[in-house]
Write an enzyme that holds these catalytic residues in place. Structure first.
Site, short mmCIF file in Angstrom:
data_model
loop_
_atom_site.label_atom_id
_atom_site.label_comp_id
_atom_site.label_asym_id
_atom_site.label_seq_id
_atom_site.Cartn_x
_atom_site.Cartn_y
_atom_site.Cartn_z
N TYR A 102 0.77 -1.23 0.00
CA TYR A 102 0.00 0.00 0.00
C TYR A 102 0.80 1.28 0.00
O TYR A 102 2.01 1.27 0.13
CB TYR A 102 -1.10 0.02 1.04
CG TYR A 102 -0.83 -0.20 2.48
CD1 TYR A 102 -1.81 -0.83 3.22
CD2 TYR A 102 0.31 0.23 3.14
CE1 TYR A 102 -1.65 -1.03 4.57
CE2 TYR A 102 0.48 0.03 4.49
CZ TYR A 102 -0.50 -0.59 5.20
OH TYR A 102 -0.34 -0.78 6.54
N GLU A 103 0.02 2.37 -0.26
CA GLU A 103 0.56 3.69 -0.61
C GLU A 103 1.36 3.61 -1.91
O GLU A 103 2.36 4.29 -2.09
CB GLU A 103 1.41 4.27 0.52
CG GLU A 103 0.73 4.34 1.86
CD GLU A 103 -0.66 4.95 1.79
OE1 GLU A 103 -0.92 5.77 0.89
OE2 GLU A 103 -1.50 4.60 2.63
N GLY A 104 0.87 2.80 -2.83
CA GLY A 104 1.55 2.57 -4.09
C GLY A 104 2.47 1.37 -3.94
O GLY A 104 3.38 1.38 -3.12
N GLN A 112 6.50 2.61 -6.77
CA GLN A 112 7.56 3.45 -6.22
C GLN A 112 8.79 3.44 -7.14
O GLN A 112 9.45 4.47 -7.35
CB GLN A 112 7.96 2.98 -4.82
CG GLN A 112 6.84 2.86 -3.82
CD GLN A 112 6.07 4.14 -3.63
OE1 GLN A 112 6.64 5.23 -3.62
NE2 GLN A 112 4.75 4.03 -3.48
#
Length: 594
Positions: free
Chosen positions: A440-442, A447
């Site tokens: 998560y959060e990409g 990233q």
């Protein structure tokens, strides 16, 4: 159940000996009066809170999970009480603006706090952790009225916050989102849609939950250029700023997950929920990026926290567990077998955990200091320099630290052997908890694409050159010292290789963008090691200078630096070769033939 003790000695080493933080803060007017004694006192108190209050709830939360009933969520036993103590002690306000009730300490201190919290209990920590991102977003983009209504309560911890991005049909590709915002006569908006995977979206720990929601206005252009940001409270504040009428945002269910059972991962249904625009129309993604970047750094700290606690418990077990004899003869002659720490491969696993934990601490604390410089330095050029370094390295912190954490928690389970697979020992929980942080959060692939595509190739390597200059300056300064050759030479060599690899990928990507996509994950891994090598070389320099002091801490630091350069850094040779292999072998097979 295991144990957790805040690694205060190493934290203080990074802050005071590596970063010289007291002197650095003197150049930041907002923090010029923060001294070493204040920093150490905060660390010590935070360490006590984490080990004594939060850590004992870690396995409780994993076993019990969250309970959902008719739109409401009950958190595990003890979570609510621990959060009350957290609020009463003033921890949510640590690095917040005094204008809104904050204590005004540096982000660096908040970063150190969250390392300890994540080691102690990642699932619990996600409740207050997301609130700080909501604070930063509203602090930067909220109207004066929004700030008046929401920030004091978020800063105090009375209210918590979330970020509502993902929908059932779209994750990272936010240009596909469908949640609608219709303008109302009073200047607010009626918002309808469904969001999923909302961490801490509903719980019983705070009096109100403030959702930051991405949605589309009726005349919004398609794609990411048509996204706006809205603040949608669970309870609409009344004229006095207290929770008032129940809003139309409700939890429809919670997910049953592999790990982080103690945190409620919610499906949130917005049914004509009343919300207020944050920032400009159709510019919501820009405003939300503040919260997303804060979250990416926060996820990196989750990786560090789990790496550290896995290492601590692996080390205790390896010193106590008796199995076989050392290959070079018995070491514990008074016992029927030797402790497993005598075996080379057990030491490899422990030193890998130790090297990745201590390298991550140096890297992430330095980055947090750059955030403080970006926000508070008196010199505009220094603020710009710091901002560029933070932008470059945020995806590296998120991906490299969480990849390493999953490796290190798995190594912890391996050190325990069969007991590592058994729930009562606690190590298998860290493996399960660590796995989500790579997603998560990409995802870590996202990233990697961000690093290579946007942060490096996007500005023709300008930001990368700024970090490269730090490496080059260190190499030139230390390269003449004979005792530093074992650290400086491989660091300089890798710096040259990263420069050449970047140019090669950039040239290939000009004619075929898939070349960047094929190389990105390997590329981030190489850059991550360049960063770690830089900080490990700096730490080795300090340890060499102080090894005659008689403090065994420096001998341990130096030995770990040597292990990192001998056993972990060589991984870059594989990744450089894999990155250079290009896209052809990945893309030539037709999808139907898989």
């Amino acid at each position: 159940m295991g144990k957790y003790t805040a690694p205060l000695r190493d934290m203080q080493f990074v802050l005071h000996e590596l970063l010289n933080v007291e002197q650095e803060l003197k150049a930041l007017p907002a923090h010029a009066d923060v001294d070493a004694d204040t920093i150490n006192q905060v660390l010590e108190e935070a360490g006590k809170f984490c080990s004594e209050v939060v850590f004992p709830l870690n396995q409780v939360g994993d076993r019990e999970g969250c309970q959902y009933h008719d739109g409401e969520v009950k958190t595990p036993t003890g979570f609510k009480e621990a959060y009350r103590q957290y609020v009463e002690a003033g921890w949510p306000a640590l690095a917040c603006d005094p204008a809104h009730g904050g204590q005004g300490l540096p982000m660096l201190m908040n970063n150190a706090l969250y390392e300890m919290l994540n080691s102690a209990n990642q699932a619990w920590t996600m409740y207050p952790g997301l609130s700080h991102g909501a604070y930063e977003c509203l602090h930067a983009h909220g109207t004066p009225e929004q700030q008046r209504l929401y920030l004091p309560k978020i800063v105090s911890g009375e209210w918590t916050g979330t970020m509502c991005l993902t929908e059932p049909h779209c994750g990272t590709d936010l240009g596909l989102l469908r949640t609608k915002a219709e303008p109302l006569a009073d200047g607010s908006y009626s918002i309808s849609g469904t969001k999923i995977f909302i961490s801490a979206g509903e719980h019983d720990m705070a009096a109100n939950i403030i959702h930051l929601v991405l949605a589309r206005l009726p005349d919004a252009p398609p794609g990411t250029k048509g996204i706006s940001l809205f603040v949608v409270p669970k309870f609409i504040p009344d004229a006095d700023g207290n929770p008032g009428a129940r809003n139309g945002v409700r939890c429809g269910s919670i997910e049953h997950k592999m790990g982080i059972h103690g945190n409620a991962t919610c499906v949130m249904n917005l049914d004509n929920a009343q919300g207020w625009l944050v920032g400009e129309p159709n510019k919501g993604l820009n405003a939300m990026f503040i919260m997303m970047n804060a979250a990416r750094l926060g996820v990196g700290m989750q990786g560090l926290g789990l790496t550290e606690v896995a290492y601590q418990n692996s080390l205790v077990y390896a010193k106590e567990r008796l199995q076989m004899r050392s290959l070079t003869g018995p070491k514990a002659t008074d016992k029927p077998a030797d402790p497993i720490i005598v075996h080379p491969d057990v030491r490899r696993m422990l030193l890998t955990q130790k090297a990745y934990a201590e390298g991550a601490r140096a890297f992430s604390y330095w980055t947090a200091l750059q955030i403080d410089r970006e926000l508070s330095h008196a010199d505009e050029s220094a603020r710009k320099e710091a901002a560029d370094l933070v932008a470059l390295l945020t995806p590296v912190i998120k991906a490299f630290l969480t990849d390493n954490a999953f490796l290190c928690t798995n190594l912890g389970m391996q050190v325990y052997g069969g007991h590592g697979y058994i729930a009562e020992w606690g190590m298998e929980q860290y493996v399960r908890d660590a796995r989500i942080n790579m997603i998560y959060e990409g995802t870590n692939t996202i990233q990697s694409l961000d690093l290579l595509g946007r942060k490096v190739l996007g500005d023709m390597g300008a930001k990368l050159k700024k970090f490269g200059q730090l490496v080059q300056d260190f190499v030139e300064r230390e390269g003449t010292r004979e005792e530093m050759q074992e650290f400086v030479n491989p660091l300089a060599d890798l710096g040259d290789k990263v420069q050449k690899l970047t140019m090669e990928i950039g040239m290939k990507a000009m004619s075929n963008q898939d070349e960047a996509g094929a190389a990105a994950v390997d590329y981030l891994r190489v850059v991550g090691h360049l960063v770690f090598a830089y900080f490990w070389a700096r730490m080795a320099r300090i340890a060499l200078d102080k090894q005659s002091s008689g403090d065994t801490f420096y001998a341990s630091k130096l030995a770990t630096a040597r292990f990192y350069f001998a056993k972990l850094l060589p991984e870059t040779a594989y990744h450089i070769r894999a990155a250079r292999a290009g896209a052809k072998s990945l893309m030539e097979l037709d999808a139907e033939l898989f």
